[in-house]
Design a protein around this motif. Structure first.
Motif, PDB file in Angstrom:
ATOM      1  N   ASN A  35     -30.229 -18.403 -31.704  1.00  0.00           N
ATOM      2  CA  ASN A  35     -31.418 -18.067 -32.483  1.00  0.00           C
ATOM      3  C   ASN A  35     -32.724 -18.503 -31.810  1.00  0.00           C
ATOM      4  OD1 ASN A  35     -32.040 -16.555 -34.768  1.00  0.00           O
ATOM      5  ND2 ASN A  35     -32.516 -18.384 -35.962  1.00  0.00           N
ATOM      6  N   LYS A  36     -32.711 -18.734 -30.485  1.00  0.00           N
ATOM      7  CA  LYS A  36     -33.918 -19.147 -29.765  1.00  0.00           C
ATOM      8  C   LYS A  36     -34.663 -17.927 -29.250  1.00  0.00           C
ATOM      9  CE  LYS A  36     -32.289 -23.659 -28.308  1.00  0.00           C
ATOM     10  NZ  LYS A  36     -32.056 -24.559 -27.190  1.00  0.00           N
ATOM     11  N   ASP A  37     -36.003 -18.049 -29.214  1.00  0.00           N
ATOM     12  CA  ASP A  37     -36.866 -16.975 -28.739  1.00  0.00           C
ATOM     13  C   ASP A  37     -37.029 -17.040 -27.226  1.00  0.00           C
ATOM     14  OD1 ASP A  37     -37.635 -15.728 -31.216  1.00  0.00           O
ATOM     15  OD2 ASP A  37     -38.781 -17.543 -31.651  1.00  0.00           O
ATOM     16  N   PHE A  38     -37.075 -15.870 -26.592  1.00  0.00           N
ATOM     17  CA  PHE A  38     -37.273 -15.747 -25.156  1.00  0.00           C
ATOM     18  C   PHE A  38     -38.138 -14.536 -24.860  1.00  0.00           C
ATOM     19  CE2 PHE A  38     -33.194 -17.909 -25.522  1.00  0.00           C
ATOM     20  CZ  PHE A  38     -33.347 -18.951 -24.625  1.00  0.00           C
ATOM     21  N   ALA A  39     -38.645 -14.505 -23.642  1.00  0.00           N
ATOM     22  CA  ALA A  39     -39.246 -13.291 -23.098  1.00  0.00           C
ATOM     23  C   ALA A  39     -38.182 -12.647 -22.225  1.00  0.00           C
ATOM     24  CB  ALA A  39     -40.476 -13.638 -22.266  1.00  0.00           C
ATOM     25  N   LEU A  40     -38.051 -11.347 -22.309  1.00  0.00           N
ATOM     26  CA  LEU A  40     -37.066 -10.630 -21.509  1.00  0.00           C
ATOM     27  C   LEU A  40     -37.793  -9.559 -20.712  1.00  0.00           C
ATOM     28  CD1 LEU A  40     -33.516  -9.735 -22.217  1.00  0.00           C
ATOM     29  CD2 LEU A  40     -34.994  -7.839 -21.577  1.00  0.00           C
ATOM     30  N   LYS A  41     -37.732  -9.690 -19.387  1.00  0.00           N
ATOM     31  CA  LYS A  41     -38.361  -8.694 -18.520  1.00  0.00           C
ATOM     32  C   LYS A  41     -37.323  -7.647 -18.159  1.00  0.00           C
ATOM     33  CE  LYS A  41     -41.337  -8.181 -14.499  1.00  0.00           C
ATOM     34  NZ  LYS A  41     -42.029  -8.906 -13.414  1.00  0.00           N
ATOM     35  N   LEU A  42     -37.679  -6.407 -18.385  1.00  0.00           N
ATOM     36  CA  LEU A  42     -36.768  -5.281 -18.206  1.00  0.00           C
ATOM     37  C   LEU A  42     -37.416  -4.263 -17.279  1.00  0.00           C
ATOM     38  CD1 LEU A  42     -34.214  -3.672 -19.165  1.00  0.00           C
ATOM     39  CD2 LEU A  42     -35.640  -2.838 -21.039  1.00  0.00           C
ATOM     40  N   LEU A  43     -36.752  -3.975 -16.162  1.00  0.00           N
ATOM     41  CA  LEU A  43     -37.256  -2.956 -15.244  1.00  0.00           C
ATOM     42  C   LEU A  43     -37.135  -1.592 -15.911  1.00  0.00           C
ATOM     43  CD1 LEU A  43     -38.306  -2.339 -12.351  1.00  0.00           C
ATOM     44  CD2 LEU A  43     -35.921  -1.969 -11.714  1.00  0.00           C
ATOM     45  N   THR A  44     -38.243  -0.905 -16.058  1.00  0.00           N
ATOM     46  CA  THR A  44     -38.220   0.405 -16.702  1.00  0.00           C
ATOM     47  C   THR A  44     -38.331   1.528 -15.683  1.00  0.00           C
ATOM     48  OG1 THR A  44     -40.588   0.148 -17.127  1.00  0.00           O
ATOM     49  CG2 THR A  44     -39.086  -0.361 -18.936  1.00  0.00           C
ATOM     50  N   ASN A  45     -38.869   1.234 -14.514  1.00  0.00           N
ATOM     51  CA  ASN A  45     -39.010   2.230 -13.452  1.00  0.00           C
ATOM     52  C   ASN A  45     -37.844   2.068 -12.480  1.00  0.00           C
ATOM     53  OD1 ASN A  45     -39.790   3.988 -11.465  1.00  0.00           O
ATOM     54  ND2 ASN A  45     -41.808   3.097 -11.152  1.00  0.00           N
ATOM     55  N   LYS A  46     -36.709   2.674 -12.809  1.00  0.00           N
ATOM     56  CA  LYS A  46     -35.483   2.533 -12.020  1.00  0.00           C
ATOM     57  C   LYS A  46     -35.207   3.744 -11.139  1.00  0.00           C
ATOM     58  CE  LYS A  46     -33.455  -0.138 -15.744  1.00  0.00           C
ATOM     59  NZ  LYS A  46     -32.442  -0.168 -16.783  1.00  0.00           N
ATOM     60  N   GLN A  47     -36.221   4.578 -10.941  1.00  0.00           N
ATOM     61  CA  GLN A  47     -36.018   5.816 -10.188  1.00  0.00           C
ATOM     62  C   GLN A  47     -35.845   5.583  -8.691  1.00  0.00           C
ATOM     63  OE1 GLN A  47     -39.204   8.556 -11.016  1.00  0.00           O
ATOM     64  NE2 GLN A  47     -39.381   7.805 -13.098  1.00  0.00           N
ATOM     65  N   PHE A  48     -36.468   4.523  -8.188  1.00  0.00           N
ATOM     66  CA  PHE A  48     -36.509   4.323  -6.743  1.00  0.00           C
ATOM     67  C   PHE A  48     -35.756   3.067  -6.338  1.00  0.00           C
ATOM     68  CE2 PHE A  48     -40.427   6.497  -8.036  1.00  0.00           C
ATOM     69  CZ  PHE A  48     -40.277   7.679  -7.322  1.00  0.00           C
ATOM     70  N   TYR A  49     -35.028   3.165  -5.249  1.00  0.00           N
ATOM     71  CA  TYR A  49     -34.255   2.042  -4.721  1.00  0.00           C
ATOM     72  C   TYR A  49     -35.163   0.834  -4.471  1.00  0.00           C
ATOM     73  CZ  TYR A  49     -31.696  -0.868  -1.464  1.00  0.00           C
ATOM     74  OH  TYR A  49     -31.106  -1.940  -0.851  1.00  0.00           O
ATOM     75  N   GLU A  50     -36.374   1.062  -3.911  1.00  0.00           N
ATOM     76  CA  GLU A  50     -37.278  -0.053  -3.591  1.00  0.00           C
ATOM     77  C   GLU A  50     -37.648  -0.858  -4.831  1.00  0.00           C
ATOM     78  OE1 GLU A  50     -39.253   3.374  -2.952  1.00  0.00           O
ATOM     79  OE2 GLU A  50     -37.359   3.484  -1.908  1.00  0.00           O
ATOM     80  N   LYS A  51     -37.861  -0.176  -5.953  1.00  0.00           N
ATOM     81  CA  LYS A  51     -38.219  -0.868  -7.201  1.00  0.00           C
ATOM     82  C   LYS A  51     -37.067  -1.738  -7.680  1.00  0.00           C
ATOM     83  CE  LYS A  51     -42.089   1.524  -7.727  1.00  0.00           C
ATOM     84  NZ  LYS A  51     -43.398   0.966  -7.596  1.00  0.00           N
ATOM     85  N   LYS A  52     -35.854  -1.193  -7.620  1.00  0.00           N
ATOM     86  CA  LYS A  52     -34.682  -1.955  -8.050  1.00  0.00           C
ATOM     87  C   LYS A  52     -34.435  -3.136  -7.106  1.00  0.00           C
ATOM     88  CE  LYS A  52     -32.078   1.818  -8.410  1.00  0.00           C
ATOM     89  NZ  LYS A  52     -30.960   2.723  -8.726  1.00  0.00           N
ATOM     90  N   GLN A  53     -34.608  -2.928  -5.817  1.00  0.00           N
ATOM     91  CA  GLN A  53     -34.402  -4.005  -4.851  1.00  0.00           C
ATOM     92  C   GLN A  53     -35.448  -5.102  -5.040  1.00  0.00           C
ATOM     93  OE1 GLN A  53     -31.741  -4.284  -2.687  1.00  0.00           O
ATOM     94  NE2 GLN A  53     -32.557  -6.352  -2.554  1.00  0.00           N
ATOM     95  N   ARG A  54     -36.690  -4.723  -5.268  1.00  0.00           N
ATOM     96  CA  ARG A  54     -37.760  -5.703  -5.478  1.00  0.00           C
ATOM     97  C   ARG A  54     -37.494  -6.530  -6.739  1.00  0.00           C
ATOM     98  NH1 ARG A  54     -43.125  -2.964  -5.986  1.00  0.00           N
ATOM     99  NH2 ARG A  54     -42.532  -2.165  -3.962  1.00  0.00           N
TER     100      ARG A  54
END
Length: 107
Positions: A35-54
């Motif tokens: 029940n603890k609060d967190f920030a969750l960063k989610l990659l939304t631009n998954k179209q390009f390999y470079e973005k996923k690798q970064r």
């Protein structure tokens, strides 16, 4: 800290959005087990390999350096496969400075 191979929704309940950039969204989430609060960063631009690798490199850098480098947020959970990680919810710098000013005025 573990590399989950599952969707974040199985671990966290989404509360709202904290921010959004060109490649990722930061969500306010609550861990379903503790029940603890967190920030969750989610990659939304998954179209390009470079973005996923970064994004994967970002996770590795944070996991490997948060203890040694002041200011690097600790990561609690992450997924290389689903491109997300959870961390503490940061206090905006302006809020932090405002509190310091109030304390200085009280002294």
């Amino acid at each position: 800290m573990s590399n989950h191979k599952c969707r974040y929704e199985s671990i966290y309940q989404e509360i709202g959005k904290l921010g959004k950039g060109g490649n990722a969204t930061v969500l306010h989430v609550k861990n379903k087990k503790n029940n603890k609060d967190f920030a969750l960063k989610l990659l939304t631009n998954k179209q390009f390999y470079e973005k996923k690798q970064r994004f994967t490199d970002e996770i590795k850098i944070m996991v490997n350096n948060y203890k040694e480098i002041e200011g690097v947020m600790p990561i609690y959970d992450f997924s290389y496969n689903e491109y997300w990680y959870s961390m503490p919810i940061a206090t905006p710098i302006l809020d932090h400075l405002e509190k310091k000013l109030v304390l200085m005025k009280l002294c």
